[in-house]
Design a protein around this motif. Structure first.
Motif, PDB file in Angstrom:
ATOM      1  N   GLY A   1      -7.710   3.797   1.932  1.00  0.00           N
ATOM      2  CA  GLY A   1      -7.208   2.612   1.240  1.00  0.00           C
ATOM      3  C   GLY A   1      -8.100   1.393   1.355  1.00  0.00           C
ATOM      4  O   GLY A   1      -7.710   0.296   0.953  1.00  0.00           O
TER       5      GLY A   1
ATOM      6  N   THR B   1       0.837  -1.201   0.000  1.00  0.00           N
ATOM      7  CA  THR B   1       0.000   0.000   0.000  1.00  0.00           C
ATOM      8  C   THR B   1       0.870   1.249   0.000  1.00  0.00           C
ATOM      9  O   THR B   1       1.999   1.245   0.513  1.00  0.00           O
TER      10      THR B   1
ATOM     11  N   GLU C   1      -4.775   1.713  -6.028  1.00  0.00           N
ATOM     12  CA  GLU C   1      -4.732   2.837  -5.081  1.00  0.00           C
ATOM     13  C   GLU C   1      -4.503   4.170  -5.791  1.00  0.00           C
ATOM     14  O   GLU C   1      -4.954   5.210  -5.321  1.00  0.00           O
TER      15      GLU C   1
END
Length: 292
Positions: free
Chosen positions: A131, A123, A202
């Motif tokens: 997220g 991430t 993302e």
């Protein structure tokens, strides 16, 4: 780099990318090497393909297999793709077959993913309250459709579904691990597809891979241990030529896939993966400010 070139699509080449002359894909214009908050990204060669600038990144090294999967700087590479303007990422990978019915050299479009990696940061939002992103579809449906159309035009057979199990590496898996992966629904086993699709989502970049089967996973077939060669016998000698033939197809497959993608508007879920955070005011439109 002060004057960064702009691209809409990045190709990430997997195993064997360093052996294919880049001219097979398109005319090379320049090379972009970007510094990111996560260190230096892999060099991205800017190619002109059918009048459009496309990035090409060789995941494991430009001139050879110099970086194994667990040590690729994934966050730097995806950040650099976004910085150059990439909206889509097409990748390839060479996993092993978990089922004896699949054979080295065959093409497959995975549609699902099991993450068994242990040490990779997957991430950009470490330490942030954002997220929470849905991972279905796992891979961009528009890119997958374009791959399917390209393969159909070329008359190339392809497994159109499959679950890719990603392991940490660089070691290969034990027979018991492969048996476990088969029990949980795995079809392919490799080391490179995590965390690229998660990081891409993302940053609202479309991502999908096309895979070629590179070997039989451990225990799938009774094969003798062969000293001093890649995979030590899990790729039978009679299948090595099939692997070379499969790799040689990628430049044409990707060129045709890009043509089909150019006709699409990007209406897939990838485009708005972070929309609810924008609507709530948690993030701005400037993606640079999202990074943890």
């Amino acid at each position: 780099m002060t004057n960064k070139p702009k691209i809409k699509t990045l190709i990430i080449g997997g195993s064997g990318a360093y052996d294919i002359p880049v001219e097979k894909f398109g005319r090379e214009k320049e090379t972009a090497t970007l510094q990111t908050p996560y260190g230096e990204a892999s060099p991205i060669r800017i190619l002109e393909i059918s009048g459009t600038h496309v990035g090409f990144l060789s995941r494991h090294g430009v001139s050879g297999y110099h970086v194994t999967a667990p040590f690729v700087n994934y966050r730097a590479n995806i950040y650099a793709a976004k910085e150059l303007g990439a909206e889509r990422i097409l990748s390839w990978s060479g996993p092993g077959a978990i089922h004896a019915s699949m054979h080295p050299g065959e093409l497959i479009l995975p549609d699902d993913l099991i993450d068994l990696t242990r040490n990779r940061v997957s991430t950009f939002f470490k330490g942030k309250g954002i997220g929470f992103i849905r991972q279905n579809p796992v891979f961009c449906p528009e890119i997958r459709l374009s791959f399917q159309k390209a393969l159909g035009e070329l008359g190339l057979p392809c497994h159109e579904k499959g679950t890719y199990v990603c392991t940490e590496g660089p070691r290969l898996e034990t027979p018991a691990e492969i048996k476990y992966m088969k029990q949980i629904g795995g079809d392919l086993v490799g080391m490179t597809l995590v965390p690229e699709p998660f990081l891409s989502r993302e940053l609202e970049i479309c991502y999908a891979p096309l895979c070629y089967i590179s070997n039989y996973a451990e225990g799938v077939r009774p094969l003798p241990y062969e000293k001093g060669v890649l995979f030590e016998g899990t790729l039978p000698p009679r299948d090595r030529e099939k692997l070379k033939q499969a790799l040689a197809l990628f430049p044409e497959i990707l060129r045709k896939t890009l043509k089909h993608l150019d006709a699409l508007k990007r209406e897939c879920p990838c485009t708005d993966a972070m929309l609810r955070y924008k609507l709530s005011g948690d993030i701005s439109e400037d993606w640079h400010t999202w990074i943890g």
